[in-house]
Write an enzyme that holds these catalytic residues in place. Structure first.
Site, PDB file in Angstrom:
ATOM      1  N   SER A 176       1.054  -0.876   0.527  1.00 61.20           N
ATOM      2  CA  SER A 176      -0.089  -0.243   0.021  1.00 61.20           C
ATOM      3  C   SER A 176       0.783   0.964   0.132  1.00 61.20           C
ATOM      4  O   SER A 176       2.310   1.187   0.327  1.00 61.20           O
ATOM      5  CB  SER A 176      -0.930  -0.086   1.288  1.00 61.20           C
ATOM      6  OG  SER A 176      -1.606   0.937   1.047  1.00 61.20           O
ATOM      7  N   TYR A 215      -2.498  -1.104  10.547  1.00 60.47           N
ATOM      8  CA  TYR A 215      -2.610  -1.780   9.914  1.00 60.47           C
ATOM      9  C   TYR A 215      -1.739  -0.866   7.994  1.00 60.47           C
ATOM     10  O   TYR A 215      -0.479  -1.806   7.434  1.00 60.47           O
ATOM     11  CB  TYR A 215      -3.789  -1.170   8.622  1.00 60.47           C
ATOM     12  CG  TYR A 215      -3.990  -1.099   7.412  1.00 60.47           C
ATOM     13  CD1 TYR A 215      -4.186  -2.741   6.505  1.00 60.47           C
ATOM     14  CD2 TYR A 215      -3.797  -0.207   6.728  1.00 60.47           C
ATOM     15  CE1 TYR A 215      -5.151  -2.499   4.684  1.00 60.47           C
ATOM     16  CE2 TYR A 215      -4.012   0.087   4.697  1.00 60.47           C
ATOM     17  CZ  TYR A 215      -4.155  -1.531   4.522  1.00 60.47           C
ATOM     18  OH  TYR A 215      -4.018  -1.196   3.288  1.00 60.47           O
TER      19      TYR A 215
END
Ligand code: NAP
Length: 254
Positions: free
Chosen positions: A139, A152
């Site tokens: 990400s 996360y």
């Protein structure tokens, strides 16, 4: 990488980026096998994409990963691409004394140990193929953390780091290791909202497939190049500015 004549196994193929990548490879004539927990969705996607194969898999279960890898390799001995895509994105509070331990443990098992275990279950087979790829989906938050999803973001930084090590360790094999670092893409990961800051899924897949065809190890859409380049001694300034902008204009949740 070549985008045709592959046999591709992808986790998280039941929705969002995983489904769209699976369908993009399928449209190019590759044999695609999608994995996910939701059997009804697996069946629906297979019906919509004749020839696509499916397998039920919970990537937090190490025994299931081993069994599924053996099953998939037996059914598809030409398998040469493994895409570690499945993931979850819970909110947390890194400033609070109340840690949701079960959520944190599940997040690490899914986003970090999942791809690590999947890679281990397939890598010896991949080494036997003349050309093979492991593709890890990290990400942009690996490079610029979103503070309200602190753990996360840390799992994605871990996947970035693991990918670099994996690429080095496999450098003398036929297995190439790529990393896709998506920006905010409008999927169900948090809540599909049409927020103008989120990249529409079809645009993201179009640019990603185009870049996959090149020879870069990191697949990053142009709009986030400045964020990818941020890490370094003065990185906190942009991190603070980015997170303040999210406080000022919150991410829509369901
Ligand atoms: N959307 C974004 O903005 C964005 C940005 C950067 C990175 N990413 C990454 O892209 C990947 C895909 O996310 P998405 O946006 O496409 O979200 P999504 O639509 O929610 O898809 C997540 C996928 O992961 C699968 N999954 C979750 N937990 C699993 C488990 N325990 N076992 C097996 N499969 C599991 C889900 O399948 P089942 O529920 O059927 O198991 C689903 O197919 C994730 O790794 C995410 O971190 C997304």
């Amino acid at each position: 990488m070549k985008l045709t004549h592959n046999t591709v196994f992808i986790t998280g193929g039941t929705s969002g980026i995983g489904r769209a990548l699976a369908e993009a490879f399928h449209r190019r004539g590759n044999q695609v096998i999608i994995a996910g927990r939701r059997q009804a969705l697996l069946e629906e996607i297979a019906r919509a994409n004749p020839g696509m194969d499916t397998v039920e898999l919970d990537i937090t279960d190490p025994a299931q990963i081993k069994a599924v890898a053996q099953h998939v390799i037996k059914r598809h001995p030409d398998l040469n691409v493994v895409i570690n895509n499945a993931g979850i994105m819970p909110f947390d509070n890194a400033a609070s004394g109340e840690l949701d331990d079960a959520q944190a443990t599940h997040l690490l098992a899914t986003n970090v140990l999942g791809p690590v275990r999947i890679s281990a279950a397939f890598v010896e087979h991949l080494k036997t193929r003349p050309e093979a790829w492991i593709i890890n989906n990290s990400s942009v938050l690996a490079f610029i953390p979103l503070a309200v999803t602190a753990l996360y973001s840390a799992t994605k930084a871990a996947i970035h780091s693991y990918t670099l090590s994996q690429r080095f360790m496999l450098r003398e094999t036929t297995v190439k290791v790529l990393e896709i670092s998506p920006p905010w893409v409008d999927t169900d990961l948090i809540h599909k909202s049409g927020d103008p800051r989120a990249m529409p899924l079809d645009e993201f897949i179009g640019e990603t497939m185009e870049k996959l065809q090149g020879d870069s190890d990191e697949i990053i859409v142009d709009r986030i190049n400045p964020l990818r380049s941020n890490p370094g001694p003065n990185e906190y300034a942009l991190i603070a500015q980015f997170n303040q902008s999210v406080i000022d204009n919150p991410i829509p949740v369901a």
